[in-house]
Design a protein around this motif. Structure first.
Motif, PDB file in Angstrom:
ATOM      1  N   SER A 211      12.028 -19.066 -63.089  1.00  0.00           N
ATOM      2  CA  SER A 211      12.825 -18.064 -63.806  1.00  0.00           C
ATOM      3  C   SER A 211      12.020 -16.805 -64.096  1.00  0.00           C
ATOM      4  N   TYR A 232      14.857 -14.304 -64.615  1.00  0.00           N
ATOM      5  CA  TYR A 232      16.183 -14.666 -64.112  1.00  0.00           C
ATOM      6  C   TYR A 232      16.791 -15.681 -65.082  1.00  0.00           C
ATOM      7  N   ASN A 235      23.413 -15.435 -64.868  1.00  0.00           N
ATOM      8  CA  ASN A 235      23.748 -14.638 -63.680  1.00  0.00           C
ATOM      9  C   ASN A 235      23.030 -13.291 -63.676  1.00  0.00           C
ATOM     10  N   GLN A 236      21.899 -13.201 -64.381  1.00  0.00           N
ATOM     11  CA  GLN A 236      21.244 -11.903 -64.568  1.00  0.00           C
ATOM     12  C   GLN A 236      19.807 -11.892 -64.056  1.00  0.00           C
ATOM     13  N   VAL A 237      19.341 -10.692 -63.723  1.00  0.00           N
ATOM     14  CA  VAL A 237      17.918 -10.447 -63.531  1.00  0.00           C
ATOM     15  C   VAL A 237      17.511  -9.403 -64.564  1.00  0.00           C
ATOM     16  N   ALA A 265      17.429  -9.825 -56.113  1.00  0.00           N
ATOM     17  CA  ALA A 265      18.177 -10.546 -57.142  1.00  0.00           C
ATOM     18  C   ALA A 265      19.580 -10.903 -56.655  1.00  0.00           C
ATOM     19  N   ALA A 270      22.130 -13.392 -58.414  1.00  0.00           N
ATOM     20  CA  ALA A 270      22.339 -12.644 -59.657  1.00  0.00           C
ATOM     21  C   ALA A 270      23.492 -11.664 -59.492  1.00  0.00           C
TER      22      ALA A 270
END
Length: 347
Positions: A211, A232, A235-237, A265, A270
């Motif tokens: 992550s 990470y 659903n995000q970076v 990403a 992501a």
């Protein structure tokens, strides 16, 4: 309070239950995870005071807190230092309020100057809390193919990225926290900011594993010029610690790096690029606005305990002006020796 609701201090055996709650809560962020207990306590030496609400055998709310104590910068209880987001997560507002009441009582018991909640979303302000935020964050939905992603960036910034792509830059996303830290350290020294301890980046990688990733950009001679450590989650970076050498400005390698991170990403699945917080009207704030991302104010709250007024630790504070100028002229080696003794209180 609900009859069977209790507020407890987190124990080691409940870490997994806490993290599962954060994972499942719609506002649960990467910065609510218990891994930060290890990172902040081991790297910076701050004492954790994690509180959770329990009904029966179920966790129904969490509030991460750390105590910072410094003769120079004051005594505070913060949720969460060195993080963009924090504050309480709960199933219901009345449970959140009970957690916040318990946190304020703890702040009084510890006799701190103030308590700060870096809420990940907006809550009503009720006494003793008041709004205390001068930051914004920037977010952008990631699209594919690459041209669609690029077209979502403001025209002038697109031109900068295309210019950078002509500079024969290369990149790699191999795990390299040490190199990434060196690039970051040079960048923050040039801004006049004390750097974090070198152990921070490796500890983040060791704690959060896949992550946490680094991305390094090199010039045509293969010399590293820009680097960023990103998180990470869901659903995000979140590109979190980024910087570059003096050469990065002319090469536009930071712009190249962040665009490349968007592509990486998106391939990882992501859907959202969270560019992190910046002080409103700062250089970093205006840089992020140039990308055309959605600006969102951060809804931090504070309550005073011993202090008579809110602290002003901003680099824009006039009393820090000469310190910043002097710091910018320090040799890199010296700045890395002294910096960690100061930066541990500037999170």
């Amino acid at each position: 309070m609900k009859q069977d609701l209790t507020i407890r201090a987190l124990t080691r055996k409940a870490h997994n239950l806490w993290d599962r709650y954060v994972d499942s809560h719609q506002h649960g962020s990467f910065f609510h995870l218990t891994g930060w207990i290890h990172v902040i306590q081991d790297v910076f030496g701050h004492q954790p005071h994690y509180l959770f609400a329990q009904q029966g055998e179920q966790i129904v709310g969490v509030l991460p807190l750390f105590e910072q104590k410094s003769l120079l910068f004051g005594h505070a209880l913060i949720s969460t230092p060195f993080c963009v987001y924090g504050g309480a997560l709960a199933d219901q507002d009345d449970i959140r309020r009970e957690l916040e009441n318990a946190a304020y009582d703890l702040a009084c018991d510890l006799n701190v100057d103030y308590i700060e909640l870096r809420d990940s979303h907006e809550h009503p302000c009720e006494s003793p809390w008041f709004r205390h935020c001068h930051h914004a964050t920037f977010k952008n939905t990631l699209a594919l193919p690459a041209e669609d992603l690029l077209s979502g960036i403001k025209r002038k910034q697109r031109a900068v990225i295309r210019h950078a792509q002509k500079n024969n830059l290369s990149w790699d996303a191999k795990d390299n926290p040490a190199l990434c830290f060196e690039l970051y350290a040079e960048s923050v020294r040039n801004l006049g900011t004390p750097v974090f301890p070198p152990a921070l980046f490796q500890t983040l990688k060791d704690t959060f594993g896949s992550s946490c990733e680094t991305l390094v950009v090199r010039d045509v001679q293969g010399q590293p010029v820009s680097g960023v450590l990103s998180f990470y989650y869901k659903n995000q970076v979140l590109p979190y610690y980024g910087g570059g050498t003096q050469a990065a400005r002319d090469l536009k390698s930071n712009d190249f790096m962040y665009y490349q991170l968007m592509l990486i990403a998106k391939e990882r699945g992501a859907e959202l690029f969270d560019f992190g917080r910046s002080k409103i009207n700062s250089g970093a704030y205006h840089y992020k606005k140039h990308w055309g991302m959605e600006e969102q104010p951060l809804h931090y709250r504070m309550a005073l305990v011993r202090a008579k007024r809110p602290p002003n630790l901003s680099p824009n504070n006039p009393k820090y002006r000469y310190f910043i100028r002097a710091w910018q002229n320090l040799p890199m080696g010296l700045s890395k020796q002294i910096g960690p003794m100061l930066s541990k209180y500037l999170g």
